[in-house]
Design a protein around this motif. Structure first.
Motif, PDB file in Angstrom:
ATOM      1  N   THR A 163       0.891  -1.004  -0.199  1.00  0.00           N
ATOM      2  CA  THR A 163       0.169  -0.003   0.123  1.00  0.00           C
ATOM      3  C   THR A 163       0.905   1.271  -0.227  1.00  0.00           C
ATOM      4  O   THR A 163       0.627   2.346  -0.642  1.00  0.00           O
ATOM      5  CB  THR A 163      -0.765  -0.012   0.630  1.00  0.00           C
ATOM      6  OG1 THR A 163      -1.922  -0.656   1.016  1.00  0.00           O
ATOM      7  CG2 THR A 163      -1.458   1.605   1.103  1.00  0.00           C
ATOM      8  N   ILE A 164       2.050   1.313   0.860  1.00  0.00           N
ATOM      9  CA  ILE A 164       2.817   2.555   0.994  1.00  0.00           C
ATOM     10  C   ILE A 164       3.742   2.812  -0.218  1.00  0.00           C
ATOM     11  O   ILE A 164       3.239   3.870  -1.036  1.00  0.00           O
ATOM     12  CB  ILE A 164       3.510   2.223   2.141  1.00  0.00           C
ATOM     13  CG1 ILE A 164       2.770   2.387   3.502  1.00  0.00           C
ATOM     14  CG2 ILE A 164       4.754   2.939   2.258  1.00  0.00           C
ATOM     15  CD1 ILE A 164       3.549   1.812   4.143  1.00  0.00           C
ATOM     16  N   ALA A 167       0.923   4.359  -3.337  1.00  0.00           N
ATOM     17  CA  ALA A 167       0.487   5.096  -2.471  1.00  0.00           C
ATOM     18  C   ALA A 167       0.943   5.880  -2.157  1.00  0.00           C
ATOM     19  O   ALA A 167       0.666   7.477  -2.165  1.00  0.00           O
ATOM     20  CB  ALA A 167      -0.833   5.135  -1.931  1.00  0.00           C
ATOM     21  N   PHE A 168       2.112   6.340  -1.822  1.00  0.00           N
ATOM     22  CA  PHE A 168       2.484   7.337  -1.238  1.00  0.00           C
ATOM     23  C   PHE A 168       3.166   8.500  -1.631  1.00  0.00           C
ATOM     24  O   PHE A 168       3.379   9.598  -1.856  1.00  0.00           O
ATOM     25  CB  PHE A 168       3.787   6.241   0.005  1.00  0.00           C
ATOM     26  CG  PHE A 168       4.864   7.354   0.883  1.00  0.00           C
ATOM     27  CD1 PHE A 168       4.165   7.219   2.141  1.00  0.00           C
ATOM     28  CD2 PHE A 168       5.610   8.171   0.550  1.00  0.00           C
ATOM     29  CE1 PHE A 168       5.399   8.544   3.743  1.00  0.00           C
ATOM     30  CE2 PHE A 168       6.634   9.039   1.187  1.00  0.00           C
ATOM     31  CZ  PHE A 168       5.805   9.316   2.585  1.00  0.00           C
ATOM     32  N   ALA A 171      -0.125   9.859  -2.752  1.00  0.00           N
ATOM     33  CA  ALA A 171      -0.571  10.781  -1.480  1.00  0.00           C
ATOM     34  C   ALA A 171      -0.872  12.556  -1.399  1.00  0.00           C
ATOM     35  O   ALA A 171      -1.795  12.938  -1.089  1.00  0.00           O
ATOM     36  CB  ALA A 171      -0.734  10.044  -0.299  1.00  0.00           C
ATOM     37  N   SER A 195     -12.493  -1.164  -6.578  1.00  0.00           N
ATOM     38  CA  SER A 195     -11.180  -1.619  -5.223  1.00  0.00           C
ATOM     39  C   SER A 195     -11.093  -2.961  -4.813  1.00  0.00           C
ATOM     40  O   SER A 195     -10.325  -3.722  -4.657  1.00  0.00           O
ATOM     41  CB  SER A 195     -11.231  -1.222  -4.048  1.00  0.00           C
ATOM     42  OG  SER A 195     -11.188   1.231  -4.734  1.00  0.00           O
ATOM     43  N   ALA A 234      -6.147  -0.897   4.033  1.00  0.00           N
ATOM     44  CA  ALA A 234      -5.317   0.087   2.714  1.00  0.00           C
ATOM     45  C   ALA A 234      -6.503   1.387   2.901  1.00  0.00           C
ATOM     46  O   ALA A 234      -5.504   2.934   2.755  1.00  0.00           O
ATOM     47  CB  ALA A 234      -6.366  -0.080   0.965  1.00  0.00           C
ATOM     48  N   ALA A 237      -4.601   3.116   6.040  1.00  0.00           N
ATOM     49  CA  ALA A 237      -3.210   3.622   5.252  1.00  0.00           C
ATOM     50  C   ALA A 237      -3.203   4.919   4.519  1.00  0.00           C
ATOM     51  O   ALA A 237      -2.541   5.943   4.801  1.00  0.00           O
ATOM     52  CB  ALA A 237      -2.547   2.845   4.979  1.00  0.00           C
ATOM     53  N   SER A 238      -4.620   5.112   3.946  1.00  0.00           N
ATOM     54  CA  SER A 238      -4.605   6.163   3.008  1.00  0.00           C
ATOM     55  C   SER A 238      -5.100   7.438   4.228  1.00  0.00           C
ATOM     56  O   SER A 238      -4.631   8.501   3.705  1.00  0.00           O
ATOM     57  CB  SER A 238      -6.256   5.715   2.075  1.00  0.00           C
ATOM     58  OG  SER A 238      -5.910   5.120   1.032  1.00  0.00           O
ATOM     59  N   ALA A 265      -7.233   5.008  -1.573  1.00  0.00           N
ATOM     60  CA  ALA A 265      -7.618   3.309  -1.392  1.00  0.00           C
ATOM     61  C   ALA A 265      -7.359   2.753  -2.615  1.00  0.00           C
ATOM     62  O   ALA A 265      -7.078   1.373  -2.151  1.00  0.00           O
ATOM     63  CB  ALA A 265      -8.967   3.960  -0.288  1.00  0.00           C
ATOM     64  N   ALA A 268      -4.078   2.434  -3.012  1.00  0.00           N
ATOM     65  CA  ALA A 268      -3.497   1.040  -1.637  1.00  0.00           C
ATOM     66  C   ALA A 268      -4.181   0.565  -1.783  1.00  0.00           C
ATOM     67  O   ALA A 268      -3.268  -1.103  -1.439  1.00  0.00           O
ATOM     68  CB  ALA A 268      -4.352   2.281  -1.019  1.00  0.00           C
ATOM     69  N   GLY A 272      -1.668  -3.098  -1.636  1.00  0.00           N
ATOM     70  CA  GLY A 272      -1.467  -3.784  -1.078  1.00  0.00           C
ATOM     71  C   GLY A 272      -1.307  -5.504  -1.917  1.00  0.00           C
ATOM     72  O   GLY A 272      -1.498  -6.940  -1.033  1.00  0.00           O
TER      73      GLY A 272
END
Length: 279
Positions: A163-164, A167-168, A171, A195, A234, A237-238, A265, A268, A272
């Protein structure tokens, strides 16, 4: 059919990051037909070169004609996946002019199509390496419940890491609030459902992971349960990433929190899923 799902999974994994780029939307909207044909032809050549190496199907050798046909199929899968993503994020709607929609589709289709061609060489090889490690790993004497807890934690960690990774970098961009502002509340439900479908398809339907093996791993023995829990990870984390980059503050309305989180997400959840099939 599984080969097509495998290619589509690779398509979303490689294509989603560029989908969240306003510059690509603008370039695609303003591109003229000669440029679009050039981009489409160049993409086909790149996909053809990658297909001749391996292709997204589990084929040991490819004759020139087979490579061309598989490249056309890979390009088609990539364009269809790009179209689905553009519609989901409402970058293409019924009000979008045909020339603008076509431009966005062709430019966004570049990474999606390349992702189809790279699906087997990137993900399947990692899966084979994991299988060899599993065969060679000695069995330790321990209670089954301990193995279940450990495997569950490993899956959750892999989900968070994937996920990171995906999506990092998305973001902190301005694309997240722009996309969320254009998506109606009921459309967010469709985005959530997509998703979940993408996450399930990558892990359980694409053939990248052994379903029978995953049913014996951890406490999340049901594919649906695992997919739902992974999506919750996800979402969480988002939210954390959006707060970290000050995209969301306590002064923002809850509708903005909800929209931004669900929009982020999507990549993300895909990240994931990729993390879980590569552990």
């Amino acid at each position: 059919m599984q080969a097509v799902l495998r290619g589509a999974s690779g398509s979303f994994l490689f294509g989603i990051p560029l989908l969240y780029t306003i510059e690509v939307w603008s370039i695609g909207s303003a591109a003229q037909p000669p440029l679009l044909l050039t981009v489409l032809g160049t993409t086909f050549v790149v996909v053809l070169l990658l297909t001749e190496i391996e292709g997204f199907r589990r084929t040991l050798t490819l004759h020139p004609l087979e490579a061309i046909l598989e490249s056309i199929e890979a390009l088609g899968i990539g364009l269809v996946c790009a179209a689905i993503a553009l519609v989901l994020l409402r970058r293409v709607t019924l009000e979008t002019p045909l020339s603008e929609a076509l431009g966005k589709l062709i430019f966004e289709g570049v990474p999606f199509s390349i992702g189809v061609a790279l699906a087997r060489s990137t993900l399947s090889r990692s899966l084979d390496n994991r299988a060899r490690r599993t065969v060679n790993r000695p069995r330790l004497l321990a209670a089954p419940s301990l193995f279940s807890v450990r495997d569950t934690l490993v899956d959750l960690d892999a989900t968070l890491i994937g996920t990171i990774l995906i999506a990092f970098s998305i973001a902190p961009t301005e694309e997240i609030p722009i996309l969320a502002a254009d998506i109606p509340p009921l459309w967010l439900l469709l985005l959530m459902a997509a998703s979940l479908v993408f996450s399930y398809g990558i892990v359980f339907a694409s053939g990248f992971s052994d379903r029978s093996e995953r049913r014996q791993r951890g406490l999340l023995i049901s594919p649906i349960t695992e997919t739902l829990v992974a999506y919750l990870v996800a979402l969480l984390a988002s939210v954390i990433m959006l707060i970290f980059f000050q995209q969301l503050t306590l002064q923002d309305p809850w509708q903005e929190w909800l929209g931004d989180t669900i929009v982020l997400a999507l990549p993300a959840a895909i990240g994931g899923a990729a993390g879980r099939i590569l552990i």
